[in-house]
Design a protein around this motif. Structure first.
Motif, PDB file in Angstrom:
ATOM      1  N   TYR A   6      -6.433  -1.545  -3.782  1.00 51.62           N
ATOM      2  CA  TYR A   6      -6.158  -0.160  -3.514  1.00 51.62           C
ATOM      3  C   TYR A   6      -4.641  -0.321  -3.980  1.00 51.62           C
ATOM      4  N   GLY A   7      -4.028  -1.351  -4.382  1.00 55.23           N
ATOM      5  CA  GLY A   7      -2.552  -1.502  -4.684  1.00 55.23           C
ATOM      6  C   GLY A   7      -1.565  -1.421  -3.380  1.00 55.23           C
ATOM      7  N   VAL A   8      -2.188  -1.823  -2.365  1.00 59.76           N
ATOM      8  CA  VAL A   8      -1.379  -1.818  -1.103  1.00 59.76           C
ATOM      9  C   VAL A   8      -1.014  -3.361  -0.934  1.00 59.76           C
ATOM     10  N   PRO A   9       0.441  -3.570  -0.836  1.00 60.19           N
ATOM     11  CA  PRO A   9       1.006  -4.860  -0.473  1.00 60.19           C
ATOM     12  C   PRO A   9       0.405  -5.300   0.930  1.00 60.19           C
ATOM     13  N   PRO A  10       0.166  -6.484   1.114  1.00 59.47           N
ATOM     14  CA  PRO A  10      -0.163  -7.217   2.778  1.00 59.47           C
ATOM     15  C   PRO A  10       0.884  -6.572   3.536  1.00 59.47           C
ATOM     16  N   GLU A  11       2.187  -6.911   3.111  1.00 61.47           N
ATOM     17  CA  GLU A  11       3.265  -6.760   3.911  1.00 61.47           C
ATOM     18  C   GLU A  11       3.292  -5.226   4.374  1.00 61.47           C
ATOM     19  N   GLN A  12       2.973  -4.314   3.608  1.00 60.00           N
ATOM     20  CA  GLN A  12       2.986  -2.711   3.929  1.00 60.00           C
ATOM     21  C   GLN A  12       1.800  -2.692   5.239  1.00 60.00           C
TER      22      GLN A  12
ATOM     23  N   ILE B  70       0.431   1.985   9.018  1.00 59.62           N
ATOM     24  CA  ILE B  70      -0.803   2.386   8.726  1.00 59.62           C
ATOM     25  C   ILE B  70      -0.445   3.013   7.034  1.00 59.62           C
ATOM     26  N   VAL B  71      -1.493   2.887   6.515  1.00 63.55           N
ATOM     27  CA  VAL B  71      -1.487   3.387   5.197  1.00 63.55           C
ATOM     28  C   VAL B  71      -2.602   4.567   4.868  1.00 63.55           C
ATOM     29  N   TRP B  72      -2.274   5.370   4.217  1.00 65.17           N
ATOM     30  CA  TRP B  72      -3.226   6.499   3.642  1.00 65.17           C
ATOM     31  C   TRP B  72      -3.570   6.330   2.157  1.00 65.17           C
ATOM     32  N   VAL B  73      -4.520   6.279   1.730  1.00 68.32           N
ATOM     33  CA  VAL B  73      -4.885   5.960   0.503  1.00 68.32           C
ATOM     34  C   VAL B  73      -5.838   7.247   0.171  1.00 68.32           C
ATOM     35  N   ALA B  74      -5.344   8.102  -0.759  1.00 68.53           N
ATOM     36  CA  ALA B  74      -6.116   9.243  -1.235  1.00 68.53           C
ATOM     37  C   ALA B  74      -7.012   8.764  -2.168  1.00 68.53           C
ATOM     38  N   PRO B  75      -8.033   9.865  -2.237  1.00 71.43           N
ATOM     39  CA  PRO B  75      -9.166   9.345  -3.452  1.00 71.43           C
ATOM     40  C   PRO B  75      -8.502   9.213  -4.659  1.00 71.43           C
ATOM     41  N   ASP B  76      -7.543   9.910  -4.965  1.00 75.50           N
ATOM     42  CA  ASP B  76      -7.096   9.520  -6.298  1.00 75.50           C
ATOM     43  C   ASP B  76      -6.054   7.987  -6.555  1.00 75.50           C
ATOM     44  N   GLY B  77      -5.900   7.366  -5.362  1.00 75.88           N
ATOM     45  CA  GLY B  77      -5.345   6.286  -5.364  1.00 75.88           C
ATOM     46  C   GLY B  77      -3.809   6.083  -4.900  1.00 75.88           C
ATOM     47  N   ARG B  78      -3.292   7.417  -4.677  1.00 77.23           N
ATOM     48  CA  ARG B  78      -2.096   7.737  -4.312  1.00 77.23           C
ATOM     49  C   ARG B  78      -1.922   7.204  -2.718  1.00 77.23           C
ATOM     50  N   THR B  79      -0.875   6.554  -2.316  1.00 79.11           N
ATOM     51  CA  THR B  79      -0.780   6.025  -1.118  1.00 79.11           C
ATOM     52  C   THR B  79       0.511   6.802  -0.219  1.00 79.11           C
TER      53      THR B  79
END
Length: 125
Positions: A45-51, A56-65
């Motif tokens: 999902y392109g989310v760094p573990p540190e983040q 919390i992280v929202w990942v949209a269906p198009d991949g934007r976070t």
């Protein structure tokens, strides 16, 4: 990945965060999956573990976070109806700035909140 649904990622080791995630799945009409970062392929999902450990992280269906307070805003917008009103407000200044400060305050003290424990304490910089 590729379910066509948004994903809300939270810290599954944090009691407070887990309690909030249960509230979301039981009470809010979101179409998003709600999963702990420990059970998500963050790299996919392109989310760094540190983040993911920090907010919390929202990942949209198009991949934007979005992270932190903006992830909360996206969640509320996804819920629609009256939930979308505070979600929209959280996206615009000055509410955006206030929400960021409140989110950081809660995140920094989540180990003190109901359901929290010493394991929820964020590392200090």
């Amino acid at each position: 990945m590729g379910t066509g649904r948004a994903l809300l990622i939270f810290d599954g080791d944090c009691g407070f965060c887990s309690r909030c995630a249960r509230f979301i799945t039981r009470r809010l009409p979101t179409s998003a999956e709600v999963r702990p970062w420990q059970r998500v392929d963050l790299a996919a999902y392109g989310v760094p573990p540190e983040q993911a450990q920090h907010e919390i992280v929202w990942v949209a269906p198009d991949g934007r976070t979005d992270g932190g307070a903006q992830a909360v805003a996206r969640l509320l917008l996804d819920c629609g109806r009256l939930w979308a009103v505070p979600g929209a407000l959280l996206r615009i200044p000055p509410f955006r700035w206030i929400a960021h400060g409140v989110y950081r305050l809660i995140a920094a003290n989540r180990y003190r909140l109901p359901g929290g424990s010493a394991a929820c304490r964020l590392p200090t910089d």
